[in-house]
Each structure stands twice: as C-alpha cells, then as structure tokens.
Design a protein around this motif. Sequence first.
Motif: not given
Length: 225
Positions: A31-34, A62-64, A101-104
């Motif tokens: 899963p995508f991890v900040q 974090k919200g993204y 995804a782009g903003q992350a």
Amino acid sequence: MLNRRTLLAASGAALAASTFARPHIARAAAPFVQPPLPYDESALAPTISARTVGLHYGKHHKGYFDKLNALTAGTPYADLDLEAAIRRAADEKEAAIFNNAGQAWNHNFYWQQFTDGPAEPPPALVQAAERDFGGIDALKKQVVEVGSGVFGSGWVWLVEDGDTLAVVGLKDAGNPIAEKMRPLLGIDVWEHAYYLDWENRRPAHIQAVLDERVNWSAVGERLGA
C-alpha cells in the motif's frame, strides 16, 4: 512471528526510507506509504514556517496518501508504485486516482529538493541554464513568472524536455511524468504551501524558495539521470 502483513509493512517502510537516499526518485510501494519528512518541521523556516510544514506535510500530503489507498484498495493500482499509478491513471482517465497519486508523488519530490539545501548548482546545470535561459538568474525569473501565472492551484516545474530545459505550470495535481517530461524542480503554488507565511505574495514566496531553500546540487544530479 512475522506474518505477511507485517512483512509488507516493513518492506514498505524500507522503500520509503530509500526514497530520500536517492533524490532523483520519488516513489512508494503498495500500500502507498507516505515517506518520512527528511528534516525537522522547523528546518525550512523562516522561508517556510514550521506551522506551514506541519499542516502541509501532516494534513495535506498525508491526506493524498490516505485517499489514494482508499481509492485503490482491491484494484490493480494497489500493486503499482506511484509513478506507474500516475501513468496508468492518466491513460485510463481515472481522475480521482490520478489527482491523489499525482499529489502524493509531487509532495514526495517537493520535500526532497530541500534536503541539505540551499546548495549551489553544479557546472552541468549552470551550463544548461545558460544555454536555455541565459543563466541561473534568468531560469529563476522564469520559474517565478510561470508559477505566479498558474491560475488557482497547481505547480510550477523545471523539467528536462528531451535535451532542453523548460519551465511549465501545471494545474491542480499536474505532474511532468504524465507529460513525458523529466522533473528537476517543483514548487507547490497551492495556497496551503505559502499563505500562512506569505499571504497573497506568491511571487515573493517562489523567489525565496529558489534563493534560500532549494538544493540546486540535487537538482543538477537529476539532469540527464
């Protein structure tokens, strides 16, 4: 005993850490991890205050990631890294996934470029800036002008487009990867990135970030990478 979920979480954390060891790459595993912020929240002050960094990183960034994980759970996107997710979402016109995804990714890249900054540009970047803009100061002027001209929310990017440097303004979650350009530098011109510190003085904020916070050595390392 480590179960599969624990092993996945551990590998995700390791990959997030490696993201900041290699400044020219910004990606996260599924899963995508900040990734962790690579410095204290106060490290960019006074150009970018600790309060702004705390809200920007801890709430917006974090919200993204939270939204992206919710959108992609149980889908093929969950098996991709961020760059692949951006490209696929752009091709498939999955706007919500693309935006998050782009903003992350954009924010991963954004925080990285300040690590060990400010630092002077290396000779290769100086030469490229001279060739395509007339020098580093002219390059910065172009970034300020284009960034100030982005209507509403978005980003201003210094990119490598083929063999040429260019400055482009992209709306909202606009990302050079989706435009098939190599990002070298990106400045967030959403209001959450600067308004607490600079109010409506977006051009002054962009200029200060370029002069006082960007690690131009790291920008140069991305050139032709």
